[in-house]
Write a protein that holds these residues in place. Structure first.
Motif, PDB file in Angstrom:
ATOM      1  N   UNK A 172       0.768  -1.103  -0.311  1.00 54.63           N
ATOM      2  CA  UNK A 172       0.004   0.004   0.030  1.00 54.63           C
ATOM      3  C   UNK A 172       0.881   1.279   0.184  1.00 54.63           C
ATOM      4  N   UNK A 173       1.918   1.032   0.788  1.00 53.72           N
ATOM      5  CA  UNK A 173       2.903   2.295   0.696  1.00 53.72           C
ATOM      6  C   UNK A 173       3.414   2.497  -0.671  1.00 53.72           C
ATOM      7  N   UNK A 174       3.821   1.564  -1.266  1.00 56.14           N
ATOM      8  CA  UNK A 174       4.233   1.579  -2.757  1.00 56.14           C
ATOM      9  C   UNK A 174       3.184   2.081  -3.555  1.00 56.14           C
ATOM     10  N   UNK A 183       3.790  11.023   1.993  1.00 56.74           N
ATOM     11  CA  UNK A 183       3.353  11.183   3.468  1.00 56.74           C
ATOM     12  C   UNK A 183       2.688   9.810   3.532  1.00 56.74           C
ATOM     13  N   UNK A 184       1.892   9.568   2.671  1.00 52.83           N
ATOM     14  CA  UNK A 184       0.700   8.360   2.876  1.00 52.83           C
ATOM     15  C   UNK A 184       1.781   7.020   2.939  1.00 52.83           C
ATOM     16  N   UNK A 185       2.734   7.173   1.812  1.00 52.84           N
ATOM     17  CA  UNK A 185       3.834   6.019   1.385  1.00 52.84           C
ATOM     18  C   UNK A 185       4.678   5.895   2.869  1.00 52.84           C
ATOM     19  N   UNK A 186       5.143   6.865   3.541  1.00 55.65           N
ATOM     20  CA  UNK A 186       5.926   6.821   4.753  1.00 55.65           C
ATOM     21  C   UNK A 186       5.005   6.133   5.722  1.00 55.65           C
ATOM     22  N   UNK A 187       3.888   6.616   5.781  1.00 56.84           N
ATOM     23  CA  UNK A 187       3.005   6.076   6.969  1.00 56.84           C
ATOM     24  C   UNK A 187       2.652   4.533   6.831  1.00 56.84           C
ATOM     25  N   UNK A 188       2.728   4.021   5.717  1.00 57.60           N
ATOM     26  CA  UNK A 188       2.327   2.520   5.305  1.00 57.60           C
ATOM     27  C   UNK A 188       3.763   1.871   5.358  1.00 57.60           C
ATOM     28  N   UNK A 189       4.662   2.412   5.092  1.00 55.08           N
ATOM     29  CA  UNK A 189       6.139   1.718   5.232  1.00 55.08           C
ATOM     30  C   UNK A 189       6.262   1.590   6.852  1.00 55.08           C
ATOM     31  N   UNK A 190       6.189   2.574   7.750  1.00 49.97           N
ATOM     32  CA  UNK A 190       6.365   2.631   9.068  1.00 49.97           C
ATOM     33  C   UNK A 190       5.443   1.528   9.593  1.00 49.97           C
TER      34      UNK A 190
END
Length: 225
Positions: A172-174, A183-190
Motif C-alpha cells: 500500500x505504501x508503494x 506522506x501516505x507512503x511513509x506512513x504505510x512503510x512505518x
C-alpha cells in the motif's frame, strides 16, 4: 462444490448477455437478474455458488445487495462488476465480503478464467487457509502489469482479512508512492515495520522515501525472489 450455478445481476441487458455468452463454454447453469430486488428474490428461491454483481444500479445499489447476500446466503461468492474510476467503491465492496472484481469492458477469457477458478474445488482446497497470501499474489500480479488501481483493491482486501500483515502495508505504501503521495507512503512503510521490524522491503522503502535527496525510483514491492 456440487452447486455450480451462477447469477448475473446487472441493469444493462447487454452486460447480462455478454457475461452469459462468455460463460456458455463452461457448461454451467446461468441465471440473470436486472436489479437488486430480483436478485434477492432469486437467491431465496434457488442456491447459487457465485454471483456476478454490478455495483451501480438504479434502486437498490450493489453494495446494499452485497450486504443482504451476506445475511441470507453467506455461502455465495460474490464478484463485483465495476467501471473504470470506481476504485473506492470496489474497495468498499471487497471489505464487505466480495471475493474479486471484474472491470468493464470485459474480456471473455478473463471472465471464464475467474469464474472457473472460483468454482473449481481443487483451487478452493489450495487456497483454503491462505486467502491473505492469495490476495497479496493478485496484487503483485496487477503491479507487474502496471494496473495500480486494481492492485490497491486487492491490497485493501488483504488488509481486511489480515490487518497485521507487513507485506500488505508495504504494498500500500508503494501504491501511494507511485501516486506521488510520500506522506501516505511513509506512513504505510512505518506501519509495515511496526508489524514486522525485519521486513526488508519496507525498511528499504522507508530509508529511500525519507532520504535527501529523495528519489521515487526503486520501490521494493516485495516480489518473491
Amino acid at each position: 462444490m456440487t452447486d455450480r450455478s451462477v447469477l448475473i445481476v446487472d441493469d444493462e441487458k447487454n452486460i447480462r448477455l455478454t457475461l452469459s455468452l462468455a460463460l456458455e463454454k463452461l457448461n454451467i447453469p446461468v441465471d440473470t437478474a436486472n436489479d437488486g430486488d430480483e436478485a434477492l428474490r432469486k437467491l431465496t428461491e434457488k442456491s447459487y455458488a457465485l454471483m456476478l454483481l454490478d455495483l451501480r444500479m438504479p434502486g437498490m445499489d450493489g453494495l446494499e445487495v452485497l450486504r443482504r447476500v451476506s445475511e441470507i446466503r453467506p455461502e455465495v461468492k460474490v464478484v463485483i462488476i465495476t467501471a473504470w474510476g470506481s476504485i473506492e467503491i470496489a474497495v468498499e465492496a471487497m471489505r464487505l465480503g466480495a471475493v474479486d472484481f471484474l472491470q468493464k469492458p470485459f474480456d471473455a477469457d478473463d471472465v471464464r478464467e475467474l469464474v472457473s477458478s472460483l468454482l473449481d474445488e481443487a483451487t478452493q482446497e489450495r487456497y483454503r487457509g491462505r486467502e491473505y497470501d492469495n490476495y497479496i499474489e493478485l496484487a503483485l500480479k496487477r503491479v507487474r502489469a502496471g494496473e495500480l488501481d486494481a492492485a490497491r483493491v486487492y491490497v485493501h482486501k488483504a488488509i481486511s482479512m489480515n490487518p497485521v500483515g507487513a507485506e500488505a502495508f508495504n504494498l500500500l505504501g508503494g501504491l501511494h508512492e507511485a501516486r506521488r503521495n510520500r506522506l501516505e507512503a511513509e506512513k504505510n512503510y512505518r506501519a509495515a515495520l511496526a508489524l514486522n521490524s525485519s521486513y526488508k522491503p519496507a525498511q528499504k522503502n522507508l530509508d529511500r522515501v525519507t532520504s535527501r535527496p529523495y528519489t521515487s525510483l526503486g520501490i521494493d514491492w516485495g516480489f518473491p525472489t
